[in-house]
Design an enzyme around this catalytic site. Structure first.
Site, PDB file in Angstrom:
ATOM      1  N   GLY A  65       0.834  -1.202   0.000  1.00  0.00           N
ATOM      2  CA  GLY A  65       0.000   0.000   0.000  1.00  0.00           C
ATOM      3  C   GLY A  65       0.870   1.253   0.000  1.00  0.00           C
ATOM      4  O   GLY A  65       0.688   2.167  -0.817  1.00  0.00           O
ATOM      5  N   HIS A  66       1.853   1.286   0.910  1.00  0.00           N
ATOM      6  CA  HIS A  66       2.768   2.435   0.950  1.00  0.00           C
ATOM      7  C   HIS A  66       3.537   2.538  -0.376  1.00  0.00           C
ATOM      8  O   HIS A  66       3.759   3.639  -0.887  1.00  0.00           O
ATOM      9  CB  HIS A  66       3.811   2.258   2.058  1.00  0.00           C
ATOM     10  CG  HIS A  66       3.253   2.182   3.443  1.00  0.00           C
ATOM     11  ND1 HIS A  66       3.283   1.038   4.194  1.00  0.00           N
ATOM     12  CD2 HIS A  66       2.658   3.129   4.219  1.00  0.00           C
ATOM     13  CE1 HIS A  66       2.750   1.265   5.384  1.00  0.00           C
ATOM     14  NE2 HIS A  66       2.344   2.525   5.423  1.00  0.00           N
TER      15      HIS A  66
ATOM     16  N   GLY B  52      -3.429   6.944   1.779  1.00  0.00           N
ATOM     17  CA  GLY B  52      -4.213   5.799   1.307  1.00  0.00           C
ATOM     18  C   GLY B  52      -5.686   5.930   1.679  1.00  0.00           C
ATOM     19  O   GLY B  52      -6.017   6.382   2.779  1.00  0.00           O
ATOM     20  N   GLN B  53      -6.548   5.494   0.783  1.00  0.00           N
ATOM     21  CA  GLN B  53      -8.000   5.488   1.030  1.00  0.00           C
ATOM     22  C   GLN B  53      -8.356   4.569   2.198  1.00  0.00           C
ATOM     23  O   GLN B  53      -9.381   4.733   2.851  1.00  0.00           O
ATOM     24  CB  GLN B  53      -8.724   5.047  -0.257  1.00  0.00           C
ATOM     25  CG  GLN B  53     -10.216   4.861  -0.133  1.00  0.00           C
ATOM     26  CD  GLN B  53     -10.937   6.150   0.282  1.00  0.00           C
ATOM     27  OE1 GLN B  53     -10.501   7.243  -0.063  1.00  0.00           O
ATOM     28  NE2 GLN B  53     -12.016   6.002   1.033  1.00  0.00           N
TER      29      GLN B  53
END
Ligand code: PAF
Length: 273
Positions: free
Chosen positions: A32-33, A143-144
């Protein structure tokens, strides 16, 4: 890749470069990062990341002491992602003795995570404002997955006229739907298997929404049913901007939930419309 430990070093490295994308993180990086770093790399000539486990966003009974850390691994991942600058301050650098200022974003922090974790978003807003002032990014990437955090940061940027473009990128998921999170590392194999319940619950609300259902309580009920046997801190269908709970969905909304698996608390969300 330059590693900067002090605010002075970070400011010096930032001076003289033009547009810059910042990926703020608390480390223990996952895909994600790295998706945020890739997006920042594609959109900015210079990319910075910060790694700072921010103590002020953890409550007294939360997981600050055991929050996972692996700086050498994080640095090699950021280097491979093409990041130019990494800011890794110590807590005393960010919060020296006598530090007394807090940024409180009201309204959008009242519910959801804000209700369960008092003070959390004041900690987030304060550290993010500091990072913006120190690094002076043109764009900052979030991030969402932490939906309420993104709403809070956008609101702070708007309210305080901060000259930063906030970019919110889609949640990255495992193949079974579990949203990537550094906290997934706390899960036992059994809890890891159970953790798919978050995405299943959200997907059941989304499927009903996609089929035309616009009554918010019906969607919340669908999530609660999927979560039978689990402990949920909240199950929400809220306006995507104000985060107020909805009766009917007439515009962009967000379904979100927080579930406890043993001592680990996981959150996730899906956009509706
Ligand atoms: O999302 C996170 O990792 C943190 O809340 C952030 C934005 C880096 C602030 O500490």
């Amino acid at each position: 890749m330059k590693i900067l430990k002090t605010i002075a070093e970070m400011r010096a490295a930032r001076a003289g470069v033009g547009e810059l994308g910042l990926v703020p993180t608390m480390g223990y990086l996952h895909e994600g990062h790295l998706s945020l770093a890739a997006r920042a790399r594609a959109e900015n000539p210079t990319v910075a990341a910060s790694i700072f486990v921010n103590p002020t966003q953890f409550g007294p009974n939360e997981d600050l002491a055991r929050y996972p850390r692996d700086l050498p691994r994080d640095l090699s991942l950021l280097e491979a992602a093409g990041v130019d600058l990494v800011f890794t301050p110590e807590p005393a650098e960010m919060y020296p003795a006598g530090f007394d200022t807090v940024i409180e974003v009201r309204g959008v922090t009242d519910g959801l995570e804000g209700a369960v974790r008092p003070g959390h978003f004041a900690g987030v807003a304060t550290v993010v404002a500091k990072l913006f002032n120190i690094v002076q990014p043109t764009r900052a990437y979030f991030g969402q997955k932490d939906a309420q955090q993104s709403v809070v940061i956008r609101k702070m940027v708007r309210d305080l006229d901060l000259p930063v473009q906030v970019v919110v990128a889609p949640t990255v998921r495992e193949s079974d739907g579990l949203a990537l999170s550094s906290r997934n590392s706390y899960l036992t194999p059994e809890q890891r298997a159970q953790a798919t319940v978050l995405y299943r619950a959200l997907s059941s609300a989304k499927a009903r929404f996609d089929a035309g259902e616009r009554d918010a309580e019906t969607l919340r009920h669908a999530m609660r049913e999927a979560l039978t046997g689990f402990t949920a801190d909240y199950v929400s269908v809220a306006d995507a901007e104000t985060l107020q709970e909805l009766d009917r969905l007439d515009g962009p909304a967000i379904a979100s939930l927080a579930v406890r698996l043993g001592s680990t608390r996981l959150i996730d969300n899906l956009l509706l419309g």
